[in-house]
Design an enzyme around this catalytic site. Structure first.
Site, PDB file in Angstrom:
ATOM      1  N   LYS A 183      97.674  49.075  27.176  1.00 42.02           N
ATOM      2  CA  LYS A 183      98.900  48.882  27.849  1.00 42.02           C
ATOM      3  C   LYS A 183      98.958  47.318  28.263  1.00 42.02           C
ATOM      4  O   LYS A 183      97.983  46.900  28.510  1.00 42.02           O
ATOM      5  CB  LYS A 183      99.529  49.956  28.703  1.00 42.02           C
ATOM      6  CG  LYS A 183     100.040  51.410  28.040  1.00 42.02           C
ATOM      7  CD  LYS A 183     101.050  51.082  26.994  1.00 42.02           C
ATOM      8  CE  LYS A 183     100.993  52.233  26.069  1.00 42.02           C
ATOM      9  NZ  LYS A 183     100.787  53.652  26.410  1.00 42.02           N
TER      10      LYS A 183
HETATM   11  C1  LIG Z   1     101.166  55.098  25.855  1.00 43.79           C
HETATM   12  C2  LIG Z   1     102.411  55.916  26.032  1.00 43.79           C
HETATM   13  C3  LIG Z   1     102.832  57.045  26.720  1.00 43.79           C
HETATM   14  C4  LIG Z   1     101.411  57.766  27.417  1.00 43.79           C
HETATM   15  O1  LIG Z   1     100.856  57.132  28.351  1.00 43.79           O
HETATM   16  P1  LIG Z   1      99.410  57.640  29.052  1.00 43.79           P
HETATM   17  O2  LIG Z   1      99.303  56.587  30.194  1.00 43.79           O
HETATM   18  O3  LIG Z   1      98.452  57.465  28.039  1.00 43.79           O
HETATM   19  O4  LIG Z   1      99.732  59.032  29.237  1.00 43.79           O
HETATM   20  C5  LIG Z   1     104.126  57.595  26.790  1.00 43.79           C
HETATM   21  N1  LIG Z   1     104.961  57.113  26.278  1.00 43.79           N
HETATM   22  C6  LIG Z   1     104.915  55.882  25.442  1.00 43.79           C
HETATM   23  C7  LIG Z   1     106.042  55.416  24.825  1.00 43.79           C
HETATM   24  C8  LIG Z   1     103.366  55.218  25.397  1.00 43.79           C
HETATM   25  O5  LIG Z   1     103.651  54.235  24.153  1.00 43.79           O
END
Ligand SMILES: *Cc1c(COP(=O)(O)O)cnc(C)c1O
Length: 405
Positions: A183
């Site tokens: 992210k």
């Molecule tokens: C990455 C992601 C998540 C989950 O994030 P985590 O921190 O890995 O639980 C949820 N929604 C979207 C749209 C994502 O891209």
């Protein structure tokens, strides 16, 4: 061709992050503690949110938000089909029903689609700020207010993004952020919930840590600080100081990361917009797009190569690519379960059929991005459907510059 493989994604971890993690390890305080609180304070300051609760993941953030709102069996929650599975899985975890909806051409849930999906059982809607661009929040808030429905924002892609000058997280009832490795900022694994509702915040904090009352020792001070009470059966979703150690420094660098992402997106746009065979991401007015993703779509009517072949060919050119996302209605669990309404998802299908995400992260150099563009351009030329005489697609379209970005 590039000599070295360009991975689809790499985190940007600096010496400050490493030193801070080592400091946590040496301090003896390795779970939730002072650094987690500091990270929460900094996150509140950055987003302008009233409350921020650091948790173990964005999945946990979404789950805790819905749980704290009392959503459970018999309830429906509206979820766009073009998202990561976590957005809908958390609804299923609570025994509620995710109601999948289509998205618009930018991959966003629209107020109209949300309105159409509302029934007497709808309790919440989860807009996903896809790729780092905010949904039409004014319209969604109007729809939600009219029907007494809550909004939980999936801002996994959108830390730092803004809608009409308002940072994502600032105004939301419950906004879930992700600090997963890929992210825009990372703590390895981690997440944050922001809210403007102090009561909801208190409940989310409580159920993030077993449902234990944090203040019990104050009320029962005669019995000492070892005393606590379990007020409800909560979960285990707290962030550790080791994660927060990373987060503190990633957050300080976030605006620089975003600026670099925007520069790279502008470079892509400048090089690729001349190709009619490609659909590029669109920047909507009144938004700060933080470019978590740069998805391009191949136009099948103009190209003989499909997406799978395109990704294979890029890999052969030493360039990683990915797909965001396989729509949820295509996954067996959601497709086969009689509990989920079967609808048509023409736009999500259209996007999915030809989309791939190009590498985009601050560690990339301009030369990296140029190499990606050169490879994409070669492949477009190689797989271009034969044009009608006198109508070359590359020159028939006015060349756009990156000025629109
Ligand atoms: C990455 C992601 C998540 C989950 O994030 P985590 O921190 O890995 O639980 C949820 N929604 C979207 C749209 C994502 O891209």
């Amino acid at each position: 061709m590039r000599k070295e493989f360009l991975p689809y994604c790499l985190p940007m971890i600096g010496d400050e992050e490493i030193a801070e993690v080592v400091d946590s390890l040496r301090s003896g305080w390795i779970t939730t503690g002072p650094k987690t609180r500091l990270f929460e304070d900094q996150f509140r300051a950055y987003t302008g949110a009233l409350q921020a609760i650091a948790v173990s993941s964005c999945t946990a953030a979404l789950h805790l938000s819905l749980a704290a709102m009392g959503i459970g069996p018999g309830d429906e929650v509206i979820v766009p089909t073009l998202t990561f599975c976590a957005t809908a899985n958390v609804v299923a975890h609570l025994g509620a029903t995710p109601v999948l909806t289509d998205v618009d051409r930018n991959g966003l849930l629209t107020p109209e689609a949300a309105q159409k999906a509302i029934t007497a059982r709808t309790r919440a809607v989860i807009p996903v700020h896809f790729a780092g661009q905010a949904c039409e929040m004014d319209g969604l808030r109007q729809v939600a207010q009219k029907h007494g429905v809550r909004i939980v924002e999936d801002a996994a892609h959108a830390v730092g993004a803004a809608y009409k000058g308002e940072k994502i997280g600032q105004m939301g009832e419950a906004v879930a952020f992700s600090f997963y490795a890929t992210k825009n900022m990372t703590t390895g694994e981690g997440g944050m919930i922001t809210t403007r509702d102090p009561e909801l915040a208190e409940r989310m904090r409580r159920i993030a840590l077993h449902g234990m009352s944090r203040d019990a020792w104050k009320r029962y001070s005669e019995t000492g600080s070892w005393y606590y009470e379990v007020l409800e059966p909560g979960y285990k979703a707290n962030m550790t100081d080791i994660q927060a150690a990373l987060g503190i420094h990633q957050l300080r660098r976030l605006d620089g990361f975003i600026q670099r992402r925007q520069q790279l997106a502008a470079l892509y746009h400048g090089r690729l917009s001349r190709f009619a065979e490609l659909e590029l991401p669109e920047e909507l007015p009144d938004r700060r797009h933080v470019y978590h993703l740069y998805p391009i779509r191949l136009r099948p009517e103009l190209l003989t190569a499909d997406r799978a072949l395109f990704i294979e060919e890029l890999k052969r050119n030493n360039i990683g690519a990915s797909v965001h996302f396989i729509p949820l209605h295509r996954h067996p669990y959601y497709r086969n379960s009689g509990r989920y309404e079967q609808r048509q998802f023409p736009e999500a299908e259209r996007i999915y059929s030809g989309s791939l995400s190009l590498p985009l992260y601050p560690r990339m150099s301009d030369a990296d991005a140029e190499a990606v563009c050169a490879s994409v351009a070669d492949l477009v030329r190689q797989y271009r459907r034969p044009a009608f005489p006198g109508c070359s697609v590359e020159t028939s379209k006015t060349e756009l510059t990156g000025s629109g970005l």
